[in-house]
Write a protein that holds these residues in place. Structure first.
Motif, short mmCIF file in Angstrom:
data_model
loop_
_atom_site.label_atom_id
_atom_site.label_comp_id
_atom_site.label_asym_id
_atom_site.label_seq_id
_atom_site.Cartn_x
_atom_site.Cartn_y
_atom_site.Cartn_z
N ALA A 48 47.78 15.94 -15.20
CA ALA A 48 47.06 17.00 -15.92
C ALA A 48 45.58 16.65 -16.05
CB ALA A 48 47.69 17.21 -17.29
N LEU A 49 45.29 15.40 -16.33
CA LEU A 49 43.89 14.97 -16.47
C LEU A 49 43.12 15.19 -15.17
CD1 LEU A 49 41.64 13.50 -18.07
CD2 LEU A 49 42.55 11.36 -17.13
N LEU A 50 43.66 14.73 -14.05
CA LEU A 50 42.95 14.87 -12.77
C LEU A 50 42.84 16.31 -12.34
CD1 LEU A 50 41.72 12.80 -10.66
CD2 LEU A 50 42.95 11.80 -12.55
N LEU A 51 43.90 17.07 -12.49
CA LEU A 51 43.87 18.49 -12.13
C LEU A 51 42.77 19.21 -12.92
CD1 LEU A 51 46.84 20.65 -11.33
CD2 LEU A 51 45.22 21.55 -12.93
N ILE A 56 37.22 21.47 -13.78
CA ILE A 56 36.00 21.46 -14.59
C ILE A 56 34.77 21.29 -13.71
CG2 ILE A 56 34.72 20.05 -16.27
CD1 ILE A 56 37.51 19.56 -17.62
N ASN A 57 34.88 20.52 -12.64
CA ASN A 57 33.72 20.20 -11.80
C ASN A 57 33.66 20.98 -10.49
OD1 ASN A 57 32.37 18.07 -13.33
ND2 ASN A 57 34.34 17.05 -13.13
N ASP A 58 34.58 21.88 -10.23
CA ASP A 58 34.63 22.62 -8.98
C ASP A 58 33.61 23.76 -8.99
OD1 ASP A 58 35.23 23.87 -6.62
OD2 ASP A 58 37.36 24.16 -7.07
N LYS A 59 32.53 23.60 -8.25
CA LYS A 59 31.47 24.61 -8.20
C LYS A 59 31.93 25.88 -7.49
CE LYS A 59 28.37 22.07 -10.19
NZ LYS A 59 28.13 22.25 -11.60
N LYS A 60 32.95 25.80 -6.66
CA LYS A 60 33.46 26.99 -5.97
C LYS A 60 34.40 27.79 -6.86
CE LYS A 60 33.23 24.99 -1.36
NZ LYS A 60 34.01 24.61 -0.17
N TYR A 139 45.97 20.42 -7.31
CA TYR A 139 44.74 21.20 -7.38
C TYR A 139 44.34 21.68 -5.99
CZ TYR A 139 40.25 23.01 -8.61
OH TYR A 139 39.20 23.87 -8.79
N LYS A 140 44.40 20.80 -5.02
CA LYS A 140 44.05 21.17 -3.65
C LYS A 140 44.99 22.26 -3.14
CE LYS A 140 41.76 20.50 0.22
NZ LYS A 140 40.38 20.85 0.35
N LEU A 141 46.28 22.10 -3.40
CA LEU A 141 47.28 23.05 -2.93
C LEU A 141 47.15 24.41 -3.62
CD1 LEU A 141 49.91 23.48 -1.23
CD2 LEU A 141 51.16 22.79 -3.29
N LEU A 142 46.99 24.41 -4.93
CA LEU A 142 47.01 25.65 -5.69
C LEU A 142 45.66 26.34 -5.81
CD1 LEU A 142 49.42 24.48 -8.52
CD2 LEU A 142 49.99 25.81 -6.48
N VAL A 143 44.57 25.57 -5.67
CA VAL A 143 43.24 26.16 -5.85
C VAL A 143 42.35 25.90 -4.64
CG1 VAL A 143 41.17 26.18 -7.30
CG2 VAL A 143 43.40 25.89 -8.36
N GLY A 144 42.20 24.66 -4.27
CA GLY A 144 41.23 24.28 -3.24
C GLY A 144 41.45 24.93 -1.89
N LEU A 145 42.68 25.11 -1.49
CA LEU A 145 42.96 25.73 -0.19
C LEU A 145 42.65 27.22 -0.17
CD1 LEU A 145 46.29 23.97 0.84
CD2 LEU A 145 43.99 23.54 1.72
N HIS A 146 42.46 27.80 -1.33
CA HIS A 146 42.23 29.24 -1.42
C HIS A 146 40.76 29.61 -1.57
CE1 HIS A 146 46.53 29.70 -1.59
NE2 HIS A 146 46.57 28.77 -2.51
N HIS A 147 39.86 28.62 -1.55
CA HIS A 147 38.43 28.90 -1.61
C HIS A 147 37.97 29.53 -0.31
CE1 HIS A 147 37.74 27.05 -5.41
NE2 HIS A 147 37.98 25.81 -5.00
N GLN A 148 37.09 30.50 -0.41
CA GLN A 148 36.49 31.11 0.77
C GLN A 148 35.33 30.23 1.21
OE1 GLN A 148 37.68 33.78 2.36
NE2 GLN A 148 39.35 33.74 0.87
N PRO A 149 35.20 29.98 2.50
CA PRO A 149 34.06 29.16 2.95
C PRO A 149 32.76 29.93 2.74
CG PRO A 149 35.32 29.97 4.82
CD PRO A 149 36.08 30.37 3.59
N LYS A 150 31.71 29.19 2.43
CA LYS A 150 30.39 29.80 2.25
C LYS A 150 29.83 30.23 3.60
CE LYS A 150 29.02 27.34 -1.89
NZ LYS A 150 28.04 26.45 -2.49
N VAL A 151 28.84 31.13 3.58
CA VAL A 151 28.23 31.65 4.79
C VAL A 151 27.63 30.51 5.62
CG1 VAL A 151 26.39 33.11 5.68
CG2 VAL A 151 27.80 33.90 3.78
N GLU A 152 26.94 29.58 4.97
CA GLU A 152 26.31 28.47 5.70
C GLU A 152 27.36 27.61 6.39
OE1 GLU A 152 25.70 28.77 2.22
OE2 GLU A 152 24.01 30.10 2.58
N GLU A 153 28.49 27.39 5.72
CA GLU A 153 29.55 26.59 6.31
C GLU A 153 30.14 27.30 7.53
OE1 GLU A 153 32.32 25.93 3.17
OE2 GLU A 153 31.01 24.56 2.09
N LYS A 154 30.27 28.64 7.46
CA LYS A 154 30.78 29.39 8.60
C LYS A 154 29.84 29.31 9.79
CE LYS A 154 33.84 33.03 7.05
NZ LYS A 154 34.01 34.48 6.88
N LYS A 155 28.53 29.46 9.53
CA LYS A 155 27.56 29.40 10.61
C LYS A 155 27.58 28.02 11.26
CE LYS A 155 24.20 32.81 9.08
NZ LYS A 155 22.81 33.01 8.65
#
Length: 172
Positions: A48-51, A56-60, A139-155
């Motif tokens: 729970a602490l790490l998740l 708390i720190n995920d800018k996306k 966290y990666k499975l439930l949240v991180g994998l669902h982030h949309q890549p930014k435009v700069e990352e796509k380019k």
């Protein structure tokens, strides 16, 4: 502090019993807590602490406001301690238990600090590592994998693949 400890236990530093003082420094299970129950308790608390720290720190994601992260994490640790601390003192970090346990072994409590609680000493070291990995994985499975890549990352990704046509056009 030494005088207070001597006054409390008459200089008889013990790990268990009504006048035990070792739990001031390291975590020990309550008499009713099994090794398996304590292990699960520590895994859940650290997970729970790490998740939550990742959230708390995920800018996306909807991260905590800049400058408030330390306060929010402090409140998080307080909540975990208040909700899960009764069973065994919520180590949630191997350093919070191993260093003090080594200190108490050398400072007069002896090897009983490793034997107490049916050899409990390994649980606050191993379980938080398992819990940290579990929390980060969730966290990666439930949240991180669902982030949309930014435009700069796509380019950049398109340019690396050699797809210059796609890299030159603007994304919406």
């Amino acid at each position: 502090m030494t005088e207070a400890l001597y006054n409390y236990c008459d200089g008889n530093f013990t790990v268990t019993g009504p006048l035990e003082t070792a739990s001031i420094f390291a975590t020990y299970p309550q008499p009713y807590l099994s090794i398996g129950g304590g292990f699960l308790d520590q895994v859940i608390g650290t997970g729970a602490l790490l998740l939550c720290i990742l959230a708390i720190n995920d800018k996306k994601n909807s991260a905590a406001l800049d400058g408030t992260q330390a306060v929010v994490v402090g409140l998080l640790v307080t909540v975990i301690g208040m909700s899960m601390g009764m069973n065994s003192g919520y180590a949630i970090n191997p350093a919070r238990d191993l260093g003090p346990r080594l200190f108490t072994a050398a400072a007069g409590w002896g090897v009983d600090v490793f034997r107490a609680g049916n050899y409990w000493c390994w649980v606050p070291i191993v379980a938080p590592m398992v819990g940290g990995l579990t929390g980060a994985f969730l966290y990666k499975l439930l949240v991180g994998l669902h982030h949309q890549p930014k435009v700069e990352e796509k380019k950049l990704s398109d340019m690396e693949k050699g797809n210059t046509e796609m890299a030159n056009c603007d994304y919406m």
